[in-house]
Design an enzyme around this catalytic site. Structure first.
Site, PDB file in Angstrom:
ATOM      1  N   ASP A 458      -2.558   5.397  -6.004  1.00  0.00           N
ATOM      2  CA  ASP A 458      -2.750   4.945  -4.623  1.00  0.00           C
ATOM      3  C   ASP A 458      -4.169   4.408  -4.450  1.00  0.00           C
ATOM      4  O   ASP A 458      -5.124   4.926  -5.022  1.00  0.00           O
ATOM      5  CB  ASP A 458      -2.510   6.108  -3.662  1.00  0.00           C
ATOM      6  CG  ASP A 458      -2.724   5.705  -2.220  1.00  0.00           C
ATOM      7  OD1 ASP A 458      -1.976   4.842  -1.740  1.00  0.00           O
ATOM      8  OD2 ASP A 458      -3.668   6.231  -1.596  1.00  0.00           O
ATOM      9  N   HIS A 461      -7.451  -0.158  -6.143  1.00  0.00           N
ATOM     10  CA  HIS A 461      -8.550  -1.114  -6.156  1.00  0.00           C
ATOM     11  C   HIS A 461      -9.831  -0.546  -5.578  1.00  0.00           C
ATOM     12  O   HIS A 461     -10.908  -1.095  -5.786  1.00  0.00           O
ATOM     13  CB  HIS A 461      -8.151  -2.382  -5.386  1.00  0.00           C
ATOM     14  CG  HIS A 461      -7.707  -2.109  -3.983  1.00  0.00           C
ATOM     15  ND1 HIS A 461      -6.478  -1.557  -3.700  1.00  0.00           N
ATOM     16  CD2 HIS A 461      -8.320  -2.287  -2.790  1.00  0.00           C
ATOM     17  CE1 HIS A 461      -6.347  -1.418  -2.401  1.00  0.00           C
ATOM     18  NE2 HIS A 461      -7.461  -1.845  -1.818  1.00  0.00           N
ATOM     19  N   ASP A 559       5.063   0.809   2.559  1.00  0.00           N
ATOM     20  CA  ASP A 559       4.026   0.724   3.591  1.00  0.00           C
ATOM     21  C   ASP A 559       4.020  -0.628   4.303  1.00  0.00           C
ATOM     22  O   ASP A 559       3.024  -1.019   4.891  1.00  0.00           O
ATOM     23  CB  ASP A 559       2.647   1.015   2.992  1.00  0.00           C
ATOM     24  CG  ASP A 559       2.382   0.220   1.723  1.00  0.00           C
ATOM     25  OD1 ASP A 559       3.241  -0.605   1.357  1.00  0.00           O
ATOM     26  OD2 ASP A 559       1.326   0.429   1.106  1.00  0.00           O
TER      27      ASP A 559
END
Length: 1274
Positions: A458, A461, A559
């Site tokens: 999760d 980045h 999401d």
């Protein structure tokens, strides 16, 4: 594909750093590191952190790889060091020159996933994943029933969002305790434990053939995490991160302002509690600038106390502590106060608050005071340690930069999209920097890796990459084949590769819902959906090529808003089909299939139609899915009822699947308060494996053309309504002649049909009219993304090139026209997209068609070519020119011997190659005086045709060409039309020709009246040409062997002597050539050699003559490259030492960069520059008379190199090793030329020293064919 280990070659180049290049490999592969041209001959050492056998992986431990030399000698072009890849993960390599690091990169080894009680392999491309929001699953004992739906609908992997205890916000990714199972999964009489979850995961794997993965969240924790209160050092607080103090002061000031606005205390200043206009924002901005900003005096955190600094400077000055010399390049710099006190230092600052952001950037666990009173706490460590920075994300930020570290002003400039329920975690650079946090998260990772087959990273980045490396290394120690997926938002493929390389990410999540229209959705499939249609079956040993990250292609992630909100309910089916057609891992989220109309939070054909083709290179079956998307609700948006026809080349075998989204009568949707429910008024009408006549979506399937080798169908749709899909299975075939028209054909060939190659304005014409002409240009444009190229500009400016491609083929008959119609149908929709997108989609369409056609062409190349030429035999010869099949010229003596050599090579190299000898040959001319016969009128087995050719030569061939005179050759003199060939009964040498014709490949006939060479062959090569003697010897030896094994039914040939017929056996013929060849062809280094008939004509010794018995004896003694042909096909004729000496002389005198000089430069008639347009009085040059008198032809170099390779083995291992290096160096020139040539071939010839010759054919089959033969011998 033959068995054996898959091997990839990675060529190293000096100073080549490939950290941003992705190299993907599989377990069981062998990776070989080889030296590129820039490193050969240099001391290179390769290092890697891939563990040695029996050792554990340590990211920071590198070892040296040893070099292997297959030839047993130090040969830089052949040596390699290798890794046998048996462990999945990310590994680094680098290499040094001497002691200096010169380059390096990463390799990523994919995991092997196993499912079932038998642990069978689940290929990565076969993963079909469904995401479940764990918090919605309810008590643990009810999970199995809910998960079974995923199993029954074909999913083989489940992704659980985090199963840990959640924070106060109940967001799936705000975890209160990373080590505790969510207590909501427990029931009143049974507590849910990690062991319970692990047992379920194992049951799903063994009994349901399903794997399970879950998320790991390393970047933040819930604000109310109990362990964070005990260990505030784990967050970015004002004690360990004092650079955040100014941002905290600003954050508190804005929070207090927010509260004032909410309480209505700013109405008088124009800001009501509900802000809903630009005027309100303007007034708010005024309050910030005039009241808040001056009050908190942020600039003081970045300013110098001038009086204090001046006093310090004066003190130093009076003490005499001055620099001895000033440096004009050194400028006065203000240093930042590490404690960030007021008047500590200064930084240029330009703050502009465009909008009011009512988010707090920091936790504040104390009673609220005034701004001034709260600020005093920032210097009280026992309180400041609890002022922690929230996590979030920054639009357009560098993902490799930690935005909470010193040097970043993200919190101060209010650039963070803040997650107020989480705290950003502060790991530092190593475990010693924050021991508790590293240990806590390591244990969290170990629990996850113990019970789950994979993880989703999760917020990957924004997670510090060295932290993720450490945690994944920990996970892989427990589960070696860990499946790692992540969703990156870098917007840059090179940045993606950095994360994939360093973390060993298996699959990157790509989402179809990001597409803004169906064109973009098709592009996503093309980009991430696996190898394109028509990809070649690759050899097991091949170069390691850069890859794009493996995709987990999802119709929707958990999401994002659902497609019913974003598009329409009708789009769920076609978009899911498009995703399913991608040749990669695919996935969905629970709720998509059920048409849940709200978000559960945490080839382009026309505007709406996408066609995706999948092709199996093993079975050669293709599947085409046609999907009509519904990005807009069909009930409220216009969709055309006229669906364009589609042309499908090939026969539709069946409709694999057709389905439509339809609305039905049902009560309106009402959201259930306790369960997630879908739309009751939509359903799917689905039918599988039906014939095309039974389809409800197709109105008509017409056959446009039907022939022995082609079948093309035009599909007219009837009910391809929005939300519909149809999937065909198809098969197709084109003949080789048709494939040549579709793929190739140069300008001259096209002009014969009244056409020509496409001319790109402001650039140049294409080299081929077919698809290869386009692909050659696009191959240069594509990797550079050179959209400014005139080729792309032409596509954007108009449809001329697009129409040329399709109309050129439509104008022809047969299957070519149907391919053209299919392309035209594709292009109709291409023309409707924005012009700037056309180059991209034009390339996509052509790449698929081109690779498929190439695959078809390779499969059709067969022995039929040999049999077809056998059918043209006449007078015992194969024709030089076919003349359209009715006016063939039988004026060359060597073609039949090359044909016989091809048969021999085919029999030895092809599987069951000897079977060709019994294949029927349809004779066009059964007798010399026959008129052309239709195919099948007279058939003979090939072995009889071979025997006829041998018999006719032994009898002697003597005839005059049909239609002799200027009507077939305007330059040849009358005597030249007399064709003779035969075999010398004493020597066994094949001979023929006269001084007025040229019957070998060196066939230039003089054309200049001005120079008086018209009608005179430049190179008659009459008598016994050396390569023909060698080819004859090779054939005789082969037939002798076959007859001895009773495979060839003839023992020899017959002749008439003194009125009697006598047998000359192949054994006798073979021995005659062997006994006489070297004695008569070798030019001895002994001037007194009694075998030399014309010692006065010798000008080079130690060579082999170009011919024997020429009408002009001096021609025999010319040094040319033809003797190397004999060396290759009949090496037994040569003494190795003499052969090696002759090859050394040829290398010194004849070898050029790409080809071989056709004549010794020391010869008085040598001229290395060919100019066929020059017409002057120079006898040796006019009208290209020197065609074979010096210019460097490419095809002979193949035989020269093969001869060198063969005889070097006989001379000795050291010479052989050096020869291999020399051959590779020579072939490197051909490789470079092939890479750069828009013809994608090798030329006929070059001028002297490899210079370009404008009169040379740009690409010839034998030029490339001989290079392939050299590589085969190597």
């Amino acid at each position: 594909m033959p068995g054996g280990k898959e091997t990839r070659l990675l060529h190293l180049s000096e100073m080549e750093k490939l950290d941003k290049t992705l190299f993907r490999l599989e377990q069981g592969f062998e990776l070989q590191f080889r030296l590129g041209p820039t490193l050969q001959g240099k001391p290179v050492t390769v290092y890697t952190n891939y563990p040695a056998p029996g050792e554990a992986f340590d990211r920071h431990k590198f070892r040296t790889l040893s070099w292997h030399n297959p030839a047993g000698k130090e040969d830089d072009s052949d040596k390699y060091c290798k890794l046998d890849l048996q462990i999945s993960g990310s590994y680094q390599y680098y290499f040094t020159l001497g002691k200096e690091k010169s380059g390096g990169g990463y390799i990523v080894v994919d995991p092997i996933l196993h499912v079932g009680a038998d642990n069978h392999v689940l290929p990565l491309d076969c993963v079909t994943l469904q995401t479940f929001l764990a918090k919605c699953l309810g008590p643990f004992h009810e999970w199995e029933d809910r998960l079974k739906v995923a199993k029954e609908t074909g999913y083989n992997m489940i992704h659980f969002t985090p199963l840990q205890k959640l924070g106060l916000s109940r967001s799936c990714y705000s975890l209160a305790d990373q080590l505790e199972v969510n207590p909501e999964f427990s029931s009143h009489n049974k507590k849910c434990t990690w062991s319970d979850i692990g047992a379920l995961v194992e049951k799903l794997k063994n009994e349901w053939n399903m794997l399970c993965i879950t998320d790991v969240v390393y970047n933040h924790t819930a604000t109310n995490s109990e362990w964070l209160r005990m260990h505030p050092e784990c967050g970015y607080n004002l004690v360990n991160s004092p650079h955040l103090k100014p941002a905290w002061v600003l954050d508190r000031a804005l929070w207090h302002l927010s509260c004032m606005v909410a309480d209505g205390k700013c109405i008088a200043k124009g800001v009501p509690p509900l802000i809903e206009s630009d005027q309100h924002l303007t007034c708010l901005r005024k309050i910030i600038w005039e009241d808040i900003y001056p009050k908190i005096r942020l600039w003081e955190f970045f300013q110098v106390d001038v009086n204090k600094a001046v006093q310090q400077f004066k003190t130093l000055l009076t003490q005499g502590k001055m620099s001895t010399k000033s440096d004009p390049n050194q400028h006065l710099q203000i240093l930042q106060d590490p404690d960030y006190r007021r008047f500590g230092c200064t930084v240029d600052m330009n703050i502009a608050l465009a909008t009011f952001i009512p988010h707090r950037y920091f936790t504040y666990p104390f009673k609220e005071l005034t701004v001034e009173e709260e600020e005093t706490m920032i210097n009280q460590p026992d309180k400041a340690c609890y002022f922690m920075a929230h996590n979030g994300w920054v639009m357009g930020d560098d993902p490799l930069r930690n935005f909470a570290e010193p040097g970043s002003n993200v919190y101060l400039r209010r650039e963070l999209i803040c997650w107020g329920d989480s705290v950003k975690l502060r790991y530092g650079n190593k475990p010693e920097d924050c021991p508790y946090l590293w240990a806590h998260m390591k244990k969290y990772t170990e629990i996850t890796a113990k019970y789950f087959h994979g993880v989703r990273l999760d917020n990957c980045h924004s997670t510090p990459i060295h932290v993720a490396e450490y945690m994944l290394d920990t996970a892989r120690k427990l589960r070696a084949d860990l499946y790692v997926v992540a969703e990156l938002f870098t917007g840059n493929e090179e940045l993606d590769n950095i994360f994939v390389n360093r973390l060993g990410i298996t699959s990157l999540i790509r989402e179809a819902m990001t597409a803004y229209n169906s064109h973009e959705e098709g592009r996503l499939v093309y980009r991430f959906g696996g190898e394109p249609v028509g990809s070649f079956v690759q050899p097991r040993l091949r170069p390691l090529m850069p890859a794009i990250a493996h995709a987990l292609f999802m119709d929707i992630t958990h999401d994002n808003e659902c497609p019913i909100q974003h598009r329409s309910a009708y789009d769920a089916l076609p978009s899911a089909t498009i995703v399913s057609m991608a040749c990669c891992a695919t996935g969905s989220t629970k709720g998509y299939d059920e048409l849940v109309p709200h978000q559960v939070y945490v080839d382009q054909v026309d505007e709406d139609i996408v066609a995706v083709t999948r092709h199996c290179p093993t079975t050669h079956q293709s599947v085409v899915a046609v999907c009509r998307t519904a990005f807009r609700d069909p009930k409220t948006s216009f969709y055309s009822k006229e669906v364009p026809e589609m042309c499908i080349p090939g026969k539709i075998e069946e409709v694999v699947l057709e389905a439509r989204t339809i609305e039905r009568s049902a009560s309106p949707y009402k959201k259930d308060l306790h369960f997630i429910n879908g739309l009751p008024n939509f359903t799917m009408e689905l039918r599988e494996h039906i014939q095309i006549k039974d389809s409800k979506i197709i109105k008509q399937a017409g056959t446009a053309i039907k022939g022995p080798n082609e079948f093309v169908q035009e599909i007219e749709f009837e009910k391809l309504t929005p939300g519909s899909i149809i999937v065909f299975s198809i098969a197709s075939k084109l003949t080789l002649a048709e494939l040549n028209q579709v793929l190739y054909r140069c300008e001259a060939e096209e002009q014969e049909d009244g056409g020509g190659c496409y001319n790109i304005p402001n650039w140049s014409p294409l080299k081929y009219a077919g698809l290869q002409g386009l692909m050659s240009v696009m191959a240069d444009i594509r990797p550079k993304n050179d959209l400014g190229h005139p080729f792309c500009d032409n596509l954007r400016s108009g449809d001329w090139m697009i129409d040329y491609v399709s109309n050129r083929l439509i104008s022809r008959a047969g299957a070519c026209a149907e391919v053209g119609k299919w392309l035209k149908a594709m292009f109709v929709y291409l023309k409707r997209i924005p012009r700037y997108l056309i180059p991209c989609y034009f390339d996509a369409i052509l790449v698929g068609a081109y690779t498929t056609l190439l695959d078809v062409a390779w499969r059709q190349m067969s022995r039929n070519i040999i049999l077809a030429f056998g059918g043209t035999l006449r007078h015992g010869l194969i024709p030089n020119l076919l003349g359209g099949g009715t006016h063939a010229r039988y004026n060359c003596r060597d073609a039949v011997w090359w044909w016989l050599q091809c048969i021999q090579d085919y029999c030895k190299m092809a599987p069951n190659g000897l079977d060709i000898l019994r294949c029927p040959v349809s004779r066009m001319y059964p007798r010399d005086d026959s008129s052309p016969q239709p195919a099948g009128a007279v058939d003979q087995p090939l072995y009889e045709v071979i025997q006829e050719a041998m018999q006719r030569h032994m009898e002697g061939i003597n005839f005059r060409e049909r239609n002799a005179g200027p009507q077939i050759d305007q330059n040849m003199r009358d005597e030249g039309f007399n064709v003779t060939a035969g075999v010398d009964h004493e020597t066994g040498f094949v001979f023929g020709g006269n001084r007025f014709n040229c019957g070998t490949w060196m066939d230039k006939m003089g054309e200049s009246e001005k120079a008086r060479n018209k009608g005179i062959p430049a190179t008659p090569r009459d008598g016994s040409a050396v390569e023909m003697v060698g080819l004859c010897k090779s054939t005789v030896r082969w037939l002798l062997d076959l007859s001895g094994k009773n495979i060839f039914p003839f023992r020899g040939v017959t002749v008439k002597r003194h009125g009697k017929e006598e047998m000359i056996t192949y054994d006798e013929w073979n021995r005659k050539i062997q006994a006489h060849f070297e004695r008569l062809f070798f030019v001895s280094e002994d001037p007194a050699d009694p075998n030399e008939k014309h010692p006065d004509l010798v000008h080079k010794r130690g060579i082999y003559k170009d011919s024997y018995g020429a009408s002009s004896p001096w021609c025999d003694y010319q040094l040319r490259p033809n003797f190397t042909v004999a060396m290759v096909v009949a090496p037994e004729l040569f003494t190795p030492e003499k052969a090696w000496k002759a090859l050394q002389i040829a290398e010194e005198k004849l070898l050029g960069p790409l080809g071989m000089k056709t004549l010794d430069p020391d010869d008085m008639v040598y001229c290395g520059v060919y100019d066929n347009a020059l017409d002057n009085d120079n006898y040796n040059l006019a009208r290209g008379f020197n065609y074979h008198q010096g210019p460097e032809w490419v095809w002979p170099i193949g035989y020269f190199l093969r001869a060198k390779l063969y005889f070097s083995r006989l001379i000795g291992p050291e010479i052989h090793a050096k020869t291999v290096v020399m051959i590779k160096n020579v072939l490197s020139h051909h490789y470079v030329h092939l890479e750069r040539s828009s013809w994608k071939g090798l030329p006929e010839l070059t001028n002297e020293n490899g210079q370009y010759c404008p009169f040379s054919c740009e690409t010839q089959a034998w030029s490339i064919g001989v290079v392939l033969e050299v590589l085969y011998d190597l």
